[in-house]
Design an enzyme around this catalytic site. Structure first.
Site, mmCIF file in Angstrom:
data_model
loop_
_atom_site.group_PDB
_atom_site.id
_atom_site.type_symbol
_atom_site.label_atom_id
_atom_site.label_comp_id
_atom_site.label_asym_id
_atom_site.label_seq_id
_atom_site.Cartn_x
_atom_site.Cartn_y
_atom_site.Cartn_z
ATOM 1 N N HIS A 144 0.823 -1.213 0.000
ATOM 2 C CA HIS A 144 0.000 0.000 0.000
ATOM 3 C C HIS A 144 0.859 1.266 0.000
ATOM 4 C CE1 HIS A 144 -3.274 -2.724 1.154
ATOM 5 N NE2 HIS A 144 -4.097 -1.763 0.786
ATOM 6 N N LYS A 148 -0.965 4.982 4.765
ATOM 7 C CA LYS A 148 -1.956 4.086 5.389
ATOM 8 C C LYS A 148 -1.652 3.915 6.878
ATOM 9 C CE LYS A 148 -4.128 -0.441 4.736
ATOM 10 N NZ LYS A 148 -5.446 0.122 5.039
HETATM 11 N N1 LIG Z 1 -12.968 -0.811 1.911
HETATM 12 C C1 LIG Z 1 -12.238 -0.281 0.910
HETATM 13 O O1 LIG Z 1 -12.421 -0.625 -0.275
HETATM 14 C C2 LIG Z 1 -11.212 0.763 1.234
HETATM 15 C C3 LIG Z 1 -10.994 1.094 2.529
HETATM 16 N N2 LIG Z 1 -10.108 2.081 2.842
HETATM 17 C C4 LIG Z 1 -10.029 2.440 4.258
HETATM 18 O O2 LIG Z 1 -10.720 3.663 4.438
HETATM 19 C C5 LIG Z 1 -10.126 4.417 5.497
HETATM 20 C C6 LIG Z 1 -9.775 5.801 4.995
HETATM 21 O O3 LIG Z 1 -8.758 5.708 4.022
HETATM 22 P P1 LIG Z 1 -8.233 7.012 3.261
HETATM 23 O O4 LIG Z 1 -9.354 7.714 2.590
HETATM 24 O O5 LIG Z 1 -7.057 6.564 2.468
HETATM 25 O O6 LIG Z 1 -7.721 7.886 4.512
HETATM 26 P P2 LIG Z 1 -7.588 9.479 4.638
HETATM 27 O O7 LIG Z 1 -6.745 9.728 5.843
HETATM 28 O O8 LIG Z 1 -7.216 10.078 3.335
HETATM 29 O O9 LIG Z 1 -9.085 9.932 4.927
HETATM 30 C C7 LIG Z 1 -9.744 9.802 6.140
HETATM 31 C C8 LIG Z 1 -10.475 11.112 6.358
HETATM 32 O O10 LIG Z 1 -11.375 10.956 7.440
HETATM 33 C C9 LIG Z 1 -11.240 12.090 8.280
HETATM 34 N N3 LIG Z 1 -11.744 11.716 9.575
HETATM 35 C C10 LIG Z 1 -11.116 11.077 10.583
HETATM 36 N N4 LIG Z 1 -11.984 10.898 11.608
HETATM 37 C C11 LIG Z 1 -13.162 11.431 11.207
HETATM 38 C C12 LIG Z 1 -14.444 11.567 11.806
HETATM 39 N N5 LIG Z 1 -14.665 11.137 13.058
HETATM 40 N N6 LIG Z 1 -15.440 12.151 11.104
HETATM 41 C C13 LIG Z 1 -15.239 12.610 9.852
HETATM 42 N N7 LIG Z 1 -14.030 12.519 9.233
HETATM 43 C C14 LIG Z 1 -13.027 11.942 9.907
HETATM 44 C C15 LIG Z 1 -9.786 12.464 8.206
HETATM 45 O O11 LIG Z 1 -9.591 13.796 8.602
HETATM 46 P P3 LIG Z 1 -8.100 14.264 9.097
HETATM 47 O O12 LIG Z 1 -7.177 13.988 7.961
HETATM 48 O O13 LIG Z 1 -8.317 15.698 9.410
HETATM 49 O O14 LIG Z 1 -7.813 13.413 10.297
HETATM 50 C C16 LIG Z 1 -9.524 12.257 6.707
HETATM 51 O O15 LIG Z 1 -9.901 13.397 5.961
HETATM 52 C C17 LIG Z 1 -8.925 3.582 5.964
HETATM 53 O O16 LIG Z 1 -9.324 2.802 7.081
HETATM 54 C C18 LIG Z 1 -8.642 2.687 4.780
HETATM 55 O O17 LIG Z 1 -8.000 1.486 5.133
HETATM 56 C C19 LIG Z 1 -9.411 2.741 1.885
HETATM 57 C C20 LIG Z 1 -9.562 2.421 0.566
HETATM 58 C C21 LIG Z 1 -10.493 1.410 0.127
HETATM 59 O O1 LIG Z 2 -5.942 2.211 3.106
HETATM 60 C C1 LIG Z 2 -6.139 1.846 1.911
HETATM 61 O O2 LIG Z 2 -5.727 2.485 0.949
HETATM 62 C C2 LIG Z 2 -6.927 0.630 1.679
HETATM 63 N N1 LIG Z 2 -7.480 0.051 2.691
HETATM 64 C C3 LIG Z 2 -8.295 -1.114 2.657
HETATM 65 C C4 LIG Z 2 -7.657 -2.226 3.449
HETATM 66 O O3 LIG Z 2 -7.106 -1.955 4.532
HETATM 67 O O4 LIG Z 2 -7.695 -3.376 3.004
HETATM 68 C C5 LIG Z 2 -8.697 -1.506 1.254
HETATM 69 C C6 LIG Z 2 -7.649 -1.271 0.218
HETATM 70 O O5 LIG Z 2 -6.642 -2.206 0.405
HETATM 71 C C7 LIG Z 2 -7.115 0.156 0.287
#
Ligand SMILES: NC(=O)C1=CN([C@@H]2O[C@H](COP(=O)(O)OP(=O)(O)OC[C@H]3O[C@@H](n4cnc5c(N)ncnc54)[C@H](OP(=O)(O)O)[C@@H]3O)[C@@H](O)[C@H]2O)C=CC1
Ligand SMILES: O=C(O)C1=N[C@H](C(=O)O)C[C@H](O)C1
EC number: 1.17.1.8
Length: 258
Positions: A144, A148
Site C-alpha cells: 500500500h 496508510k
Molecule cells: N474498503 C475499501 O475498499 C477501502 C478502505 N479504505 C479504508 O478507508 C479508510 C480511509 O482511508 P483514506 O481515505 O485513504 O484515509 P484518509 O486519511 O485520506 O481519509 C480519512 C479522512 O477521514 C477524516 N476523519 C477522521 N476521523 C473522522 C471523523 N470522526 N469524522 C469525519 N471525518 C473523519 C480524516 O480527517 P483528518 O485527515 O483531518 O484526520 C480524513 O480526511 C482507511 O481505514 C482505509 O483502510 C481505503 C480504501 C479502500
Molecule cells: O488504506 C487503503 O488504501 C486501503 N485500505 C483497505 C484495506 O485496509 O484493506 C482496502 C484497500 O486495500 C485500500
C-alpha cells in the site's frame, strides 16, 4: 419517521459521506454526485458534528474515516435510523459483534462493512478461499501507499481469515516452516496461522498477492488497485443495496451474489 424509513423508490438516495476530505471520501463524494440515482446531501469532515447527517435527512451514510472513529460513527447512525456502508478498516470479530448488538433493536436497518470495494479484490479473496485447501503453503503480501494507518490491511486480514477457515475445513495442518532463528518481523504477522507481510511504498495505491505452494508448483493470485476510482462501482452498488439488506453484512461479495 427517519429519512431512511420514509424512502421512496423513484427519488435519488440521500447520501452522507463521513471523511469527505480524505483520499477515499473525496472520491466517493464525486461518484455519488455523478450518479443519477444518488444525491450527496452531507459531506462531513473530522471537525463537523455528526448531527449534520440527521439534519440533512441522510438515508445512507458512507464511512471512510479512521479505525479510531468508525465505531462512534456507526453507533450514531444506527441510533438515528441511517443505513451504513462502511469501508474503514480495523474491524475485529469483537467490533462486528458490537455492531450486530446495536442493530438488534433496529431490524429495519442495514450496515455493510466491506474490507474492499474493488471487484477484483473481492474476486481474488474468493479465489484464494477456493484455492486454499489444495496447497500446503500459503503467505500473503499486501502492498500500500505509505500514508496508510493500519497494518496489515483489512483486506489481508479478511483474506487470511477466509484461507484459514478453508484450511481448517480441509483438515490441513500448520503451514510448513522450519524457522527457528528470526529477526523480529522477518516472517511477517501470524494471522490464524497465515503469514502476512505489509509493504508501504510511495507510488503504490492498494495491491495484494496471495502465494500458494505445494510439491512442484505455486499459484499466485494478485490484485492491483491502480486508482481509487476502482472502488467506486462497489461503493455505489452498496449504497443502492444496503437499504434492502437489513442487519449486518460483512463483505461486498453478498451483494454480488458470489
Ligand atoms: N474498503 C475499501 O475498499 C477501502 C478502505 N479504505 C479504508 O478507508 C479508510 C480511509 O482511508 P483514506 O481515505 O485513504 O484515509 P484518509 O486519511 O485520506 O481519509 C480519512 C479522512 O477521514 C477524516 N476523519 C477522521 N476521523 C473522522 C471523523 N470522526 N469524522 C469525519 N471525518 C473523519 C480524516 O480527517 P483528518 O485527515 O483531518 O484526520 C480524513 O480526511 C482507511 O481505514 C482505509 O483502510 C481505503 C480504501 C479502500
Ligand atoms: O488504506 C487503503 O488504501 C486501503 N485500505 C483497505 C484495506 O485496509 O484493506 C482496502 C484497500 O486495500 C485500500
Amino acid at each position: 419517521m427517519t429519512a431512511a424509513a420514509a424512502r421512496s423508490a423513484d427519488k435519488p438516495i440521500r447520501v452522507g459521506v463521513l471523511g469527505a476530505e480524505g483520499r477515499m471520501g473525496s472520491e466517493v463524494c464525486r461518484a455519488v454526485d455523478a450518479a443519477e440515482d444518488t444525491a450527496l446531501v452531507a459531506a462531513v469532515s473530522e471537525n463537523d458534528p455528526l448531527s449534520t447527517l440527521s439534519d440533512a435527512g441522510v438515508e445512507v451514510v458512507v464511512d471512510f474515516t479512521h479505525p479510531d472513529s468508525v465505531m462512534d460513527n456507526i453507533r450514531f447512525c444506527v441510533d438515528q435510523g441511517i443505513h451504513c456502508v462502511v469501508g474503514t478498516s480495523g474491524f475485529t470479530a469483537e467490533r462486528l459483534a458490537t455492531v450486530r448488538s446495536w442493530l438488534e433493536p433496529r431490524p429495519e436497518l442495514g450496515v455493510l462493512v466491506a474490507p474492499n470495494f474493488a471487484i477484483g479484490a473481492v474476486l481474488s479473496m474468493r479465489f484464494a478461499e477456493l484455492a486454499a485447501r489444495y496447497y500446503e503453503s500459503v503467505e500473503i503480501i499486501e502492498l500500500h501507499h505509505p500514508r496508510k494507518a493500519d497494518a496489515p490491511s483489512g483486506t489481508a486480514a479478511r483474506t487470511a481469515e477466509l484461507v484459514a477457515e478453508a484450511r481448517a475445513a480441509a483438515k490441513l495442518g500448520p503451514v510448513p516452516d522450519a524457522t527457528t532463528h528470526e529477526t523480529d518481523g522477518a516472517r511477517g504477522a501470524d494471522l490464524d496461522g497465515v503469514r502476512v507481510h505489509s509493504v508501504r511504498l510511495s507510488g503504490l495505491i492498494a495491491h495484494q498477492e496471495v502465494l500458494f505452494g505445494t510439491e512442484g508448483e505455486t499459484l499466485t493470485i494478485r490484485h492491483d488497485s491502480l486508482d481509487r476510482k476502482s472502488f467506486m462501482p462497489g461503493v455505489l452498488l452498496a449504497v443502492r443495496s444496503v437499504p434492502n439488506r437489513p442487519g449486518l453484512t460483512v463483505g461486498l461479495e453478498s451483494f454480488l451474489e458470489l
